[in-house]
Design a protein around this motif. Structure first.
Motif, short mmCIF file in Angstrom:
data_model
loop_
_atom_site.label_atom_id
_atom_site.label_comp_id
_atom_site.label_asym_id
_atom_site.label_seq_id
_atom_site.Cartn_x
_atom_site.Cartn_y
_atom_site.Cartn_z
N HIS A 1 -3.19 0.62 -3.95
CA HIS A 1 -3.15 -0.78 -3.43
C HIS A 1 -2.68 -1.66 -4.66
O HIS A 1 -3.02 -1.70 -5.54
CB HIS A 1 -4.58 -1.14 -3.23
CG HIS A 1 -5.37 -0.69 -2.01
ND1 HIS A 1 -5.48 -1.05 -0.71
CD2 HIS A 1 -6.21 0.39 -2.01
CE1 HIS A 1 -6.25 -0.38 0.01
NE2 HIS A 1 -6.48 0.52 -0.96
N ARG B 1 0.83 5.44 0.11
CA ARG B 1 -0.06 6.69 0.59
C ARG B 1 0.36 8.01 -0.10
O ARG B 1 1.43 8.18 -0.29
CB ARG B 1 -0.41 6.71 1.88
CG ARG B 1 -0.86 5.42 2.72
CD ARG B 1 -1.22 5.76 4.10
NE ARG B 1 -1.57 4.59 4.73
CZ ARG B 1 -2.90 4.26 4.98
NH1 ARG B 1 -3.91 4.90 4.26
NH2 ARG B 1 -3.45 3.18 5.64
N GLU C 1 -5.04 6.22 -1.48
CA GLU C 1 -4.31 4.96 -1.59
C GLU C 1 -3.98 4.53 -2.86
O GLU C 1 -4.98 4.48 -3.61
CB GLU C 1 -4.88 4.33 -0.51
CG GLU C 1 -5.08 4.66 0.78
CD GLU C 1 -5.87 3.75 1.69
OE1 GLU C 1 -5.79 3.65 2.99
OE2 GLU C 1 -6.57 2.89 1.26
N LEU D 1 0.84 -1.26 0.00
CA LEU D 1 0.21 0.10 0.18
C LEU D 1 0.81 1.12 -0.20
O LEU D 1 1.74 1.46 0.84
CB LEU D 1 -0.96 0.09 1.11
CG LEU D 1 -1.81 1.25 1.41
CD1 LEU D 1 -2.92 1.19 0.42
CD2 LEU D 1 -2.45 1.27 2.90
#
Length: 843
Positions: free
Chosen positions: A494, A277, A492, A275
């Motif tokens: 992913h 950010r 985010e 992940l």
């Protein structure tokens, strides 16, 4: 007129003279603040190089500015980065406003302390008022205190009994209201307005001064909200220039002047290997494959083929780039997009950039090398000033630089060869690249640089592309083709998304696409509820292009023509012929069977005009806006009435007055309209109505109704005035919600009063463009919804799914709720139930 005697500047201290080019600080070496010289000091007392008045002296004692009687202004700056010493090591010997003589001591400093604790002891003497000068000594070597160093040629001044005539006029100090300072767009508005005057104009911030006609110089001031600024001007129209530009600054230079967000910047973190950010630049989500993008390196020759030849090449590149930017402006549907490319065009005309490039051409450099050097140096300056917003604006300058550079080199931009379902990954995208993205292939993008307020973010939102910025550089190592889930709402990316989340996202996305396609296919069907109630769906527009687009999407007329689009972003008002020609073209496009509602000039508040000077107001949203301003300048309104009336007979013409709060305002405007119609020989007046934006107008709608032909409710302003919340305030925007029961009650009051007198009511504010709000607006009795052009099919389809009787029930229910959030939730539940029971309309 007699020539002013040359003025000599004395060495302010002893030391070794250096050329300004050798100063290791781009702010000084690039001459953005002013031309001058540098001394590596051997003495420790800074003295006045000329006689004059101390116009500014820093509290920290490291810099002082002197203004001579003839307007020459000289800045003396001890050391580099000495502001960080917070006054330690400096002793001020004079104060602001004090008169000093040449050679008089100004500041004592501890050379050892400063040398040990600052970046450099190099001391600058800069002529910030811009007069040409000649060095009286070699540009290197020792100098002694009091030695004549510079001869200035101030030019000519008038000989009159008034000692001050011919001097520069200074405005009173004012506090900058812009939350993010004068970044690219407001700086461009200010520079453009300044260019409309013949006077020499400067913007001053403490000891720094900038050519007010130079966007780059203004931005280099690194202004922030709360800075104290002054405008100076010298020339025949100096007083008019100062009045207009001070008013422009006070009202935000075309930008809303909401308070800044308090708190810390969002932190960027790498939560896990799966992940990444960042910060949301544009909301939404997408599942697709990684596509890394980067610009290829360009080969730039340093040596030119002669100054004349290279200057011609630069001029051709600038001209072609200007035409391309004008084309992008014309294609820009939203005003935010057009403003971005207008600011880019302003950069192409910037005198500071052009001067730097021309200086390099004069010493034999190529056009490509000269232009590239000038833009890169300034962009690096912005990035190095420690201001996040200026760093973002460096991307705009780099974009403009690359555009011109490629044109000079004869390189044609080629569209990226992109696969389907692409999520672009880049160090940074430029506004030009973003605006040209193929949204059929690109689902979103992720960048390491940029920010939520950048021009790229604004364009991404306009294109409907989810995007995040400020992501760790590790994102640049992701392999092309890797499947990722971009959740921009949460900021985010992913890298190993959950399959269930992907399937749900894809199903929702497919439903949205299918719904949109069905709505567009059925857009020409009337907006009639299931039980036979017709609602007119019209368009909010600001150009002939938008009118034509609205008709292709099923629009039934124009419910709001924002006439100020004819007036904004220019030095002088449009001619009566230009205005009339535009209204005629729009009226012909609509034809005699459709409504055209023209709102008269709605400026003031967050929309100042450079050529309509307005006094500074503590709260411009509560001051001279809309009809109030037009009634103070009646010829402006009369001229617009004449231009609008020229289209009478071509369409069903309506005229709408903004910001009406008093019946006397309506009566005065109607009298003026009748007089202009009579002068044109018209026997029939167009329909005249008012916008309901002020709570007093809504509460007294029963008093206004007999005197108008219609009402149109502007929910954006009505909401902020009802709730006493600035709709652009970064911390209150989510609460300044038009779904609030208080706003809905005022809409209900307006409709009831209008219908009692047989008058129709429209809603032209943003609330009309929200599908969730359609049931309550219909239930309250609104007759017309004037909406954003792309949303016409969606709003018409929403009406066709509803039942008037049910809408009346839900409208009555939500009026009794406490908050906007409760209203929204009740309408979501109602919408879900409606969709389940609504039949699909075939076409």
């Amino acid at each position: 007129m007699t020539a002013t005697q040359p003025l000599e500047l004395l060495a302010p201290l002893s030391g070794v003279l250096l050329a300004l080019d050798k100063v290791p600080d781009p702010v000084f070496s690039s001459r953005l603040i002013g031309d001058g010289l540098c001394i590596d000091p051997t003495s420790q007392t800074l003295c006045a190089p000329l006689a004059g008045v101390i116009s500014d002296i820093q509290d920290t004692g490291h810099a002082v500015s002197i203004t001579a009687d003839n307007g020459v202004q000289v800045l003396l700056h001890i050391g580099l980065d000495t502001v960080n010493l917070a006054g330690k090591g400096f002793s001020r010997l004079v104060g602001e406003g004090q008169r000093v003589e040449a050679g008089q001591p100004l500041i004592e400093f501890d050379a050892d302390y400063v040398a040990l604790n600052a970046r450099s002891l190099l001391t600058l003497m800069l002529v910030v008022s811009g007069e040409p000068f000649a060095l009286l000594a070699s540009d290197s070597g020792p100098v002694t205190l009091g030695q004549p160093l510079v001869r200035l040629s101030p030019g000519e001044t008038a000989e009159t009994e008034d000692e001050e005539e011919g001097d520069a006029l200074f405005s009173k100090p004012l506090t900058l209201p812009n939350a993010n300072g004068l970044h690219a767009r407001p700086a461009a508005v200010f520079a453009q307005a300044a260019k409309g005057f013949d006077a020499s104009i400067y913007l001053h911030k403490q000891t720094q001064s900038a050519n007010a006609k130079s966007l780059v110089a203004i931005m280099a001031l690194q202004t922030v909200q709360g800075d104290t600024l002054q405008v100076s001007a010298a020339g025949e129209d100096a007083a008019a220039a100062i009045k207009a530009l001070v008013a422009l600054l006070a009202e935000g230079c075309g930008e809303s002047v909401a308070a800044p967000v308090e708190g810390v910047e969002p932190r960027v973190s790498l939560a896990s290997t799966s992940l990444l950010r960042g910060v949301c630049a544009s909301p939404g989500s997408a599942f697709g494959q990684v596509v890394q993008v980067a610009e290829p390196a360009l080969s730039i020759p340093e040596t030119g083929g002669g100054e004349a030849l290279e200057r011609a090449a630069l001029d051709r590149g600038l001209h072609a780039a200007t035409e391309a930017l004008q084309s992008l402006q014309a294609k820009a549907v939203g005003s935010a997009q057009a403003q971005i490319f207008r600011a880019h065009q302003e950069l192409l005309e910037d005198p500071t950039l052009l001067e730097q490039a021309h200086d390099l051409l004069a010493v034999g450099k190529s056009a490509a090398f000269a232009w590239n050097s000038a833009t890169l140096a300034t962009a690096q300056l912005f990035q190095g000033l420690g201001n996040a917003l200026l760093a973002e604006r460096a991307a705009d300058l780099a974009d403009v630089g690359q555009r011109v550079l490629k044109l000079i080199l004869g390189i044609h931009d080629r569209a990226w060869e992109l696969p389907e379902r692409a999520i672009l990954i880049a160090e940074q995208l430029t506004p030009s690249q973003t605006a040209s993205l193929d949204t059929h292939k690109v689902l979103g993008f992720v960048t390491v640089g940029g920010g939520a307020t950048s021009h790229v973010a604004i364009l991404a939102r306009a294109l409907g592309l989810p995007a995040i910025c400020g992501v760790p550089p590790q994102v640049l190592t992701l392999a092309d083709g890797r499947q990722v889930l971009l959740d921009a709402d949460k900021g985010e990316l992913h890298l190993d998304p959950d399959l269930a989340e992907i399937e749900q996202l894809q199903a929702t996305h497919r439903e949205q696409i299918a719904r949109r396609q069905r709505d567009v296919a059925q857009a020409r069907l009337a907006a009639i509820t299931r039980d036979g109630h017709h609602v007119e769906v019209t368009a909010n527009v600001a150009s002939l292009q938008e009118v034509e687009q609205s008709l292709s999407l099923g629009g039934e007329g124009v419910g709001l023509l924002r006439s100020e689009f004819l007036y904004l972003d220019r030095h002088r008002a449009p001619s009566p012929e230009e205005q009339a020609g535009t209204y005629n073209a729009i009226a012909r496009a609509l034809g005699p069977e459709r409504n055209l509602v023209v709102r008269t000039l709605d400026v003031g508040g967050d929309k100042p005009l450079a050529y309509v000077p307005m006094d500074a107001e503590t709260n411009p949203f509560l001051g001279l806006r809309g009809i109030r301003l037009c009634l103070e300048r009646p010829e402006l309104l009369r001229e617009q009435f004449r231009a609008i009336l020229a289209s009478a007979g071509l369409t069903r013409l309506h005229i709408m007055l903004p910001m009406v709060s008093l019946l006397s305002e309506l009566r005065l405007a109607r009298t003026m309209l009748e007089e202009e119609a009579l002068a044109l020989g018209l026997t029939e007046l167009p329909k005249l109505g008012i916008m309901i934006e002020v709570p007093s107008a809504a509460l007294m709608a029963d008093v206004f109704a007999p005197h108008v032909d219609f009402f149109s409710i502007g929910t954006n302003d009505l909401t902020q005035y009802t709730l006493a919340m600035d709709r652009d305030h970064p911390r209150l925007a989510s609460q300044a919600d038009s779904f609030h029961p208080a706003v809905l009650r005022l809409i209900a009051t307006t409709v009831k009063a209008a219908h009692a007198h047989g008058k129709w009511v429209g809603v032209c504010g943003a609330l009309a463009s929200e599908a969730l709000a359609v049931p309550v607006l219909i239930g309250l009795g609104v007759d017309e919804l004037s909406v954003s052009v792309p949303l016409i099919p969606t709003i018409k389809a929403t009406v066709r799914e509803l039942d008037l009787a049910d809408c009346q029930i839900i409208a009555h229910q939500v009026l009794g709720l406490e908050e906007a959030a409760q209203v929204r939730e009740a309408l979501r539940l109602y919408h879900a139930a409606t969709v389940e029971t609504s039949p699909v309309v075939e076409h």
